[in-house]
Design an enzyme around this catalytic site. Structure first.
Site, PDB file in Angstrom:
ATOM      1  N   ASP A  12       0.860  -1.186   0.000  1.00 29.64           N
ATOM      2  CA  ASP A  12       0.000   0.000   0.000  1.00 29.64           C
ATOM      3  C   ASP A  12       0.900   1.241   0.000  1.00 29.64           C
ATOM      4  O   ASP A  12       1.642   1.484   0.954  1.00 29.64           O
ATOM      5  CB  ASP A  12      -0.906  -0.012   1.236  1.00 29.64           C
ATOM      6  N   ASP A 107      -2.643   2.281  -6.283  1.00 30.66           N
ATOM      7  CA  ASP A 107      -1.590   2.348  -5.264  1.00 30.66           C
ATOM      8  C   ASP A 107      -1.570   1.191  -4.282  1.00 30.66           C
ATOM      9  O   ASP A 107      -0.891   1.268  -3.259  1.00 30.66           O
ATOM     10  CB  ASP A 107      -1.696   3.661  -4.492  1.00 30.66           C
ATOM     11  N   GLU A 108      -2.287   0.119  -4.555  1.00 29.92           N
ATOM     12  CA  GLU A 108      -2.218  -1.019  -3.640  1.00 29.92           C
ATOM     13  C   GLU A 108      -2.480  -2.319  -4.380  1.00 29.92           C
ATOM     14  O   GLU A 108      -3.177  -2.357  -5.397  1.00 29.92           O
ATOM     15  CB  GLU A 108      -3.179  -0.856  -2.456  1.00 29.92           C
TER      16      GLU A 108
END
Length: 362
Positions: A12, A107-108
């Protein structure tokens, strides 16, 4: 970890959009930075730097409220093309370690590194190496959670942000989950959290005191899921080719709107944006949802299941126009949104046949 258990990593990125902006603009570093909206707009915060979070600012907060909390914050517009390119670099790093990479957003991602490409046996060392590679390539920090299933790995990745690395072994899992606030468990949103709070349930240990029967009585089938999750039971595999279950777009108006024709014009613009997103992903949808938020912040949704999978802006617009006609609007509208759900691949022969015939809506 025990050899018969999976090794799952949740990566993350830390305040992703804001961190990219601070990386690219020296003048933003060390300052409260807000990506999305503007101080006097009706927009919302997409994300913010850790310096801004100290003032109580968070994602999805109205930009005007964020400005009141921190009048000297810097507001910038998102640069989605830049964020997407950085995301591609991050996902390439992850895929160099395993084929089993499941992106959840830009983003993860989840990684199943049980069988590592280079034979590394330690999930902890793999996560540390991925974090280092991300920093070397992008100049950004990531936090990682490592455990034997997706639920615990995701909760763990948030435990020591930013730039954290948290490992939860099977022996430590129950004590870890017992201390977790219930709002951080998968599937427990604000409404469910409030309902549980009224019952004196605030942490995992509180939730674990409720029997399976009690949870089923309170939440139907979801109760069974909650009963398992709070005990660290989560058999969900990492799915590298997971298709997003919905694609949506919404807009908040600078001035509250009461003219139906103006609303329909905005809905067509939203439908055109969603069509492009559907085409980019080669998917269609079978459920269309209309979202309306009024000036008094009351919010409603209306949905319909389509006769054939939809992808074109015109088809989506026709459905939401029909849904809008079913709503009695006696006050001004602040926000409109469209979501297309139950996505499926447009490469399916049946889907191609149906959409290729260009059947009319009615």
């Amino acid at each position: 970890m025990e050899s018969n258990l999976r090794k799952i990593i949740h990566i993350d990125m830390d305040a992703f959009y804001a961190s990219v902006e601070q990386r690219d603009h020296v003048e933003y570093r060390g300052k409260p930075l807000i990506v999305g909206g503007s101080p006097h707009s009706r927009g919302v915060v997409a994300t913010c730097s850790y310096e801004a979070r100290r003032y109580g600012i968070h994602s999805a907060m109205p930009a005007s409220m964020a400005h009141r909390l921190c009048p000297h914050a810097i507001f910038v517009k998102p640069r989605m093309d830049v964020y997407r390119q950085v995301s591609r670099d991050i996902m390439s790093i992850c895929k160099a370690h395993t084929d089993l990479v499941e992106p959840l957003s830009l983003d993860e991602a989840f990684l199943d590194v049980t069988h590592h490409r280079r034979g590394m046996a330690s999930g902890t060392l793999i996560a540390r190496e991925i974090k280092q590679q991300i920093y070397e390539v992008t100049g950004l920090t990531a936090s990682a959670g490592v455990s034997y299933n997706k639920l615990i790995a995701k909760i763990a990745s948030d435990d020591h942000k930013p730039n954290g690395l948290t490992v939860i072994t099977p022996e430590k899992a129950q004590a870890f989950l017992d201390a977790v606030p219930i709002g951080r468990f998968f599937g427990i949103g604000k409404v469910t959290e409030q309902k549980l709070s009224l019952l004196g349930v605030h942490t995992g240990s509180d939730l674990r005191r409720l029997s399976r029967e009690q949870l089923i009585q309170l939440f139907s089938d979801r109760g069974r899921v909650f009963y398992d999750l709070v005990r660290g039971i989560d058999p969900r595999p990492v799915l590298p080719n997971r298709i997003r279950q919905s694609i949506g777009k919404e807009t908040t108006f600078q001035v509250d709107m009461d003219d139906i024709d103006d609303m329909l014009s905005q809905l067509m613009l939203l439908a055109q944006t969603i069509e492009q997103q559907l085409r980019n992903r080669s998917v269609t949808g079978r459920v269309v949802v209309l979202k309306i938020k009024f000036a008094n912040f009351q919010q409603i949704t209306r949905r319909t299941t389509t006769h054939i999978p939809v992808q074109s802006a015109q088809d989506i617009y026709d459905y939401v126009q029909s849904l809008l006609n079913q709503v009695y609007i006696d006050t001004k509208v602040r926000l409109l949104g469209i979501t297309v759900q139950k996505l499926e691949s447009a490469q399916d022969p049946l889907v191609q046949m149906e959409t290729g015939e260009q059947l009319t809506l009615f």
